[in-house]
Design an enzyme around this catalytic site. Structure first.
Site, PDB file in Angstrom:
ATOM      1  CD  GLU A  16      42.313  80.692-122.145  1.00 16.35           C
ATOM      2  OE1 GLU A  16      42.537  81.088-120.985  1.00 16.35           O
ATOM      3  OE2 GLU A  16      41.189  80.325-122.525  1.00 16.35           O
ATOM      4  CG  ASP A  55      49.254  80.913-120.015  1.00 20.35           C
ATOM      5  OD1 ASP A  55      49.183  82.109-119.684  1.00 20.35           O
ATOM      6  OD2 ASP A  55      49.735  80.039-119.264  1.00 20.35           O
ATOM      7  CG  ASN A  75      40.651  83.848-121.445  1.00 16.78           C
ATOM      8  OD1 ASN A  75      41.662  84.136-120.797  1.00 16.78           O
ATOM      9  ND2 ASN A  75      39.488  83.599-120.860  1.00 16.78           N
ATOM     10  CD  GLU A 112      46.719  83.829-122.156  1.00 17.27           C
ATOM     11  OE1 GLU A 112      47.635  84.112-121.370  1.00 17.27           O
ATOM     12  OE2 GLU A 112      45.707  83.169-121.797  1.00 17.27           O
TER      13      GLU A 112
END
Length: 235
Positions: free
Chosen positions: A51, A55, A124, A127
């Site tokens: 994650e 991101d 989440n 990502e």
């Protein structure tokens, strides 16, 4: 607890438009930390590290997409649009369209409390998927996939202002420039009751800055604010 069979993986890959070479990366991206706590002997990682990586990859990919957009967007506009596109709500919407919640590995407790539809959990996990795809392939492949998933939203926000707060930005600019608030005037409404078109003009310090027509007063105001901001940026 639902078991993740290879058939399920193939279904998710089909939704994504990407087939993993390393299935372990996909499984890690789908593993919530609650599942790791309950199955530490079976699983060594949750999706938190992926994650973190995803991101960063998402932010860079969207920056590139916006930078090379034909509208030649300003730095300020690119920054605000990107912030909207990486918001939890947009990530959740995309994850929901992929039916991502159906494939997550969750603890029994998270399962019972509706984890498969939790906004933050799905955002989440999406990502994490981007991070996994980046490691499984390369930056170009990941950016292409992100572009496909975000294409409609990018065009809507740039051409029609959907989801982007042009009115708030114009208000900030008006206060900085003239210490007044923008004034929106409904100058015309045409058409039958259920098919009306509204035309709105926006003024700052009694000066005309833009106009737009739309099927609702609110959308016309947003588009008029967008035109006013473009006029301001052109000087």
């Amino acid at each position: 607890m639902p078991v993740l069979y290879s058939k399920n993986i193939e279904e998710l890959e089909k939704n994504l438009g990407y087939t993993f070479k390393r299935k372990d990366l996909l499984l890690e991206a789908l593993t919530h930390k609650s599942y790791l706590y309950e199955n530490s002997e079976e699983v060594s990682n949750s999706n938190e590290r992926l994650e973190f990586l995803g991101d960063a990859v998402l932010a860079l990919s969207l920056s590139q997409i916006l930078f090379f957009h034909q509208e030649n967007l300003s730095e300020s506009k690119m920054s605000k649009i990107r912030s909207y596109l990486v918001s939890e709500q947009i990530l959740f919407d995309i994850a929901s369209n992929l039916s991502l919640g159906e494939f997550l590995r969750l603890s029994k407790g998270e399962e019972l409390t509706g984890g498969r539809s939790k906004r933050s959990l799905l955002a989440n996990a999406l990502e994490a998927l981007f991070g996994a795809i980046f490691l499984d392939s390369d930056y170009e492949t990941t950016t292409s996939l992100i572009s496909n998933l975000y294409l409609q939203r990018v065009e809507e926000i740039i051409t029609r202002g959907i989801g982007y707060d042009y009115k708030s930005e114009l208000q900030e600019r008006a206060q900085q420039m003239y210490r007044v608030l923008p004034e929106y005037k409904l100058v015309r409404q045409e058409g039958e009751e259920h098919k009306k078109i509204f035309t709105v003009e926006v003024y700052i310090n009694n000066q005309f800055f833009g106009s737009a027509s739309a099927r609702s007063k609110k959308e016309a105001q947003v588009l008029a604010a967008k035109e006013a901001l473009e006029k301001i940026e052109k000087g």
